[in-house]
Enzyme design. Structure first.
Site, PDB file in Angstrom:
ATOM      1  N   GLY A   1       0.778  -1.241   0.000  1.00 47.26           N
ATOM      2  CA  GLY A   1       0.000   0.000   0.000  1.00 47.26           C
ATOM      3  C   GLY A   1       0.806   1.285   0.000  1.00 47.26           C
ATOM      4  O   GLY A   1       0.381   2.281   0.599  1.00 47.26           O
TER       5      GLY A   1
ATOM      6  N   ASN B   1       1.356   3.245  -2.618  1.00 45.12           N
ATOM      7  CA  ASN B   1       0.587   4.242  -3.388  1.00 45.12           C
ATOM      8  C   ASN B   1      -0.610   4.739  -2.584  1.00 45.12           C
ATOM      9  O   ASN B   1      -0.991   5.905  -2.671  1.00 45.12           O
ATOM     10  CB  ASN B   1       0.127   3.652  -4.726  1.00 45.12           C
ATOM     11  CG  ASN B   1       1.216   3.738  -5.769  1.00 45.12           C
ATOM     12  OD1 ASN B   1       1.545   4.822  -6.249  1.00 45.12           O
ATOM     13  ND2 ASN B   1       1.814   2.597  -6.100  1.00 45.12           N
TER      14      ASN B   1
ATOM     15  N   MET C   1      -4.794  -6.763  -6.636  1.00 42.20           N
ATOM     16  CA  MET C   1      -4.418  -7.850  -7.545  1.00 42.20           C
ATOM     17  C   MET C   1      -5.601  -8.747  -7.909  1.00 42.20           C
ATOM     18  O   MET C   1      -5.546  -9.953  -7.739  1.00 42.20           O
ATOM     19  CB  MET C   1      -3.319  -8.702  -6.877  1.00 42.20           C
ATOM     20  CG  MET C   1      -2.087  -7.925  -6.507  1.00 42.20           C
ATOM     21  SD  MET C   1      -1.285  -7.185  -7.941  1.00 42.20           S
ATOM     22  CE  MET C   1      -0.557  -8.628  -8.659  1.00 42.20           C
ATOM     23  N   ARG C   2      -6.666  -8.151  -8.377  1.00 45.29           N
ATOM     24  CA  ARG C   2      -7.830  -8.989  -8.701  1.00 45.29           C
ATOM     25  C   ARG C   2      -8.523  -8.400  -9.919  1.00 45.29           C
ATOM     26  O   ARG C   2      -8.655  -7.175 -10.024  1.00 45.29           O
ATOM     27  CB  ARG C   2      -8.783  -8.969  -7.498  1.00 45.29           C
ATOM     28  CG  ARG C   2      -9.733 -10.108  -7.440  1.00 45.29           C
ATOM     29  CD  ARG C   2     -10.230 -10.306  -6.033  1.00 45.29           C
ATOM     30  NE  ARG C   2      -9.252 -11.065  -5.240  1.00 45.29           N
ATOM     31  CZ  ARG C   2      -9.241 -12.382  -5.124  1.00 45.29           C
ATOM     32  NH1 ARG C   2     -10.159 -13.111  -5.717  1.00 45.29           N
ATOM     33  NH2 ARG C   2      -8.328 -12.991  -4.394  1.00 45.29           N
TER      34      ARG C   2
ATOM     35  N   HIS D   1      -0.405   1.825 -13.092  1.00 45.16           N
ATOM     36  CA  HIS D   1       0.339   0.701 -13.655  1.00 45.16           C
ATOM     37  C   HIS D   1       1.794   1.145 -13.862  1.00 45.16           C
ATOM     38  O   HIS D   1       2.038   2.230 -14.385  1.00 45.16           O
ATOM     39  CB  HIS D   1      -0.288   0.288 -14.993  1.00 45.16           C
ATOM     40  CG  HIS D   1       0.377  -0.895 -15.604  1.00 45.16           C
ATOM     41  ND1 HIS D   1       0.138  -2.182 -15.174  1.00 45.16           N
ATOM     42  CD2 HIS D   1       1.316  -0.984 -16.579  1.00 45.16           C
ATOM     43  CE1 HIS D   1       0.890  -3.018 -15.867  1.00 45.16           C
ATOM     44  NE2 HIS D   1       1.608  -2.325 -16.728  1.00 45.16           N
TER      45      HIS D   1
ATOM     46  N   ASP E   1      -5.599  -3.176 -18.277  1.00 47.48           N
ATOM     47  CA  ASP E   1      -4.629  -2.079 -18.486  1.00 47.48           C
ATOM     48  C   ASP E   1      -4.838  -1.330 -19.801  1.00 47.48           C
ATOM     49  O   ASP E   1      -3.867  -0.893 -20.440  1.00 47.48           O
ATOM     50  CB  ASP E   1      -3.183  -2.623 -18.433  1.00 47.48           C
ATOM     51  CG  ASP E   1      -2.854  -3.236 -17.085  1.00 47.48           C
ATOM     52  OD1 ASP E   1      -3.454  -2.805 -16.082  1.00 47.48           O
ATOM     53  OD2 ASP E   1      -2.008  -4.137 -17.031  1.00 47.48           O
TER      54      ASP E   1
ATOM     55  N   ALA F   1       8.212   7.688  -8.748  1.00 50.37           N
ATOM     56  CA  ALA F   1       7.429   8.459  -9.737  1.00 50.37           C
ATOM     57  C   ALA F   1       5.928   8.199  -9.568  1.00 50.37           C
ATOM     58  O   ALA F   1       5.114   9.118  -9.672  1.00 50.37           O
ATOM     59  CB  ALA F   1       7.882   8.085 -11.142  1.00 50.37           C
TER      60      ALA F   1
END
Ligand code: GRF
Length: 316
Positions: A15, A17, A91-92, A110, A146, A174
């Site tokens: 976590g 981000n 992740m799902r 991403h 994506d 970044a």
């Protein structure tokens, strides 16, 4: 400062981000607040961080919940009044019906310059392809992995000595800067006059025999033929010192206007300098506008001013 949008962050792991989104929201002028952190693993490290930061956490575990997981998630999001879901290492794969429910309101980060290197192991793929630059992308989540609309990107140089791990580490720095910035920009569209005007225009022009025309410089929409037509909706852009952006529509008279404003003073307003006219204002620079309601009010206004022959011909 307009009302802040409510963001839910969905995680599966550390976590970082999520933390970047939380810390950016501490700025006084940030347009959003992180109102909920949840995900698909009740033991995800990020949940502990969120709790320590005083953020509401709903721990859910997709492994034990099975198919009930998505319903529970939906319930948690609705109960928290969420406007936007930010995936941060979640992740799902999201089922199509859930995506449809939140269309345009789920974003993801991403770690590559999409459309390059979709899916997992992006840094390995980037190095194997001999890229000299990579980066991170924030995009809208769509049914294809994506591939949704790109909202923002940041470039990161690849060093000849980079390994997937060292590259991931720099790209992550970044990411932490990009994600809060892009989420803020995306959410700010609800305060943007052009964006709001386009949405009202779509609703207004969906009604029969309507066209666009300005009224004293403000975008407006009329019903009837070009030679004899009447305005039924006019944009309002912080006119006469008023703070809000909105649309003016006709109501049946002063009584209805007074009732509307009294019942919902955050939504309805009396446009200054319109005197005792029947134009009532609907505030639109809010995160949670009920566009169906705006559409209904535009249609009612259309009916109030539409020429008789249009109404007799069945109207709308
Ligand atoms: C990030 O690299 C993000 O781009 C990807 O998953 C990773 C999550 O890391 N979608 P964290 O949990 O935010 O630290």
């Amino acid at each position: 400062m307009p009302e802040r949008s409510r963001v839910a962050v969905l995680i599966s792991g550390r976590g970082s981000n999520m933390a970047a989104l939380i810390y950016a929201a501490r700025a006084d002028d940030c347009v959003y607040e992180v109102a909920l952190v949840t995900g698909d693993k009740s033991d995800a490290h990020g949940l502990e961080v969120a709790r320590a930061e005083g953020i509401a956490v709903v721990p859910l575990d997709a492994r034990s919940l099975g198919p009930a997981f998505w319903g529970k998630l939906q319930h948690a999001l609705e109960s928290a009044g969420i406007d936007l879901i930010a995936l941060a290492g979640f992740m799902r794969i999201i089922p199509d019906d859930f995506l449809a429910e939140w269309e345009g309101r789920i974003v993801n980060i991403h770690p590559s310059l999409l459309p390059k290197h979709k899916g997992l192991k992006t840094h390995e793929a980037c190095l194997a392809a001999g890229e000299t630059a990579t980066g991170a992308t924030v995009h809208i989540v769509s049914p294809d992995l994506d591939s949704g609309e790109i909202l923002g990107q940041v470039k990161v140089a690849v060093l000849p000595s980079d390994t997937p791990e060292t590259l991931a580490e720099r790209v992550l720095i970044a990411e932490h800067q990009l994600y809060p910035r892009v989420v803020s920009q995306y959410l700010s569209r609800t305060n943007d006059f052009e964006w709001i005007t386009e949405r009202v225009g779509d609703l207004a022009l969906a009604l029969p025999k309507t066209h666009y025309q300005t009224s004293h410089g403000s975008p407006g929409w009329k019903v009837g033929s070009q030679s004899s037509s009447k305005f039924f909706a006019i944009m309002w852009n912080r006119h006469h010192g008023a703070e809000s952006i909105g649309v003016l529509v006709k109501c049946s008279g002063q009584d209805e206007m007074a009732q509307l404003i009294e019942a919902d003073p955050d939504i309805y307003f009396r446009p200054a300098y319109y005197g005792p006219s029947d134009w009532v204002g609907i505030t639109l620079d809010r995160p949670r506008v009920d566009w169906e309601h705006v559409s209904d009010r535009c249609a009612q206004s259309w009916e109030l001013v539409a020429p008789r022959r249009l109404l007799e011909a069945g109207g709308r």
